[in-house]
Design a protein around this motif. Structure first.
Motif, short mmCIF file in Angstrom:
data_model
loop_
_atom_site.label_atom_id
_atom_site.label_comp_id
_atom_site.label_asym_id
_atom_site.label_seq_id
_atom_site.Cartn_x
_atom_site.Cartn_y
_atom_site.Cartn_z
N ALA A 74 0.70 -1.59 0.05
CA ALA A 74 0.40 -0.43 0.25
C ALA A 74 1.10 1.11 -0.17
N ARG A 100 -1.75 6.15 -3.93
CA ARG A 100 -3.30 5.90 -3.25
C ARG A 100 -3.72 6.44 -5.06
N VAL A 107 -4.42 3.21 -7.14
CA VAL A 107 -5.27 2.17 -6.58
C VAL A 107 -7.14 3.12 -6.41
N ASN A 108 -6.85 4.27 -6.56
CA ASN A 108 -8.52 5.12 -6.13
C ASN A 108 -9.07 4.78 -7.79
N ARG A 130 -1.50 -0.70 -13.21
CA ARG A 130 -0.51 -1.96 -12.41
C ARG A 130 0.67 -2.24 -12.58
N GLN A 174 2.19 0.47 -11.14
CA GLN A 174 2.37 0.31 -9.26
C GLN A 174 3.28 -0.10 -8.88
N TRP A 179 3.33 -7.08 -12.83
CA TRP A 179 1.98 -6.86 -11.36
C TRP A 179 1.78 -7.98 -10.70
#
Length: 151
Positions: A25, A38, A41-42, A137, A140, A149
């Motif tokens: 996270a 964040r 993810v949103n 992804r 991230q 991912w």
């Protein structure tokens, strides 16, 4: 209070998973990276909701003649909507049409055609959403130091 070896192992596993999830996270990362994670993810959550809505709202059907419906119960045929062409029936992707047809129709070619429509519903609307999710992804994973991912 004493704990068994199995209980301690279980607690350790739970703590390890919590720590892993916090790292994923973005905890322990610089503030700008945490903010980007964040935001990613949103955005993914928003895209997933749009994807599902597209699938849920998709409407499609195959028009069939009375001969195409041979072998199906009369009560089923009577419940079908009329097709655009005179004398045709509309077998939609909705539950009351789709599943009984797939379970009872002796026409493999028509079952395959209807199944293909079901499997590809909203594909045109959802392909760009899926591509964006995959790109997000990948980003991230890169921020968190993973090669992909999947890792």
């Amino acid at each position: 209070m004493t704990f068994s070896t199995a209980a301690l192992a279980t607690m350790r596993r739970v703590i390890d998973h919590w720590a892993r999830d916090l790292r994923r996270a973005g905890h322990g990362r610089p503030d700008d990276e945490r903010a980007e994670i964040r935001a990613i993810v949103n955005r993914v959550v928003s895209l997933e909701a749009t994807f599902e809505r597209n699938v849920d709202e998709w409407s499609d059907a195959i028009e069939m003649t009375r001969d195409d419906l041979v072998g199906l119960p009369e009560s089923y045929v009577v419940g079908l909507s009329a097709g655009a062409a005179p004398g045709t029936f509309r077998v939609s992707l909705e539950y009351p049409d789709y599943y009984p047809f797939m379970e009872s129709s002796p026409r493999r070619d028509l079952r395959e055609a209807l199944a293909r429509k079901m499997a590809t519903r909203a594909v045109e609307a959802n392909r760009p959403l899926l591509e964006e999710v995959l790109a997000l992804r990948r980003r991230q994973a890169a921020i968190l130091g993973y090669p992909s991912w999947a890792h």
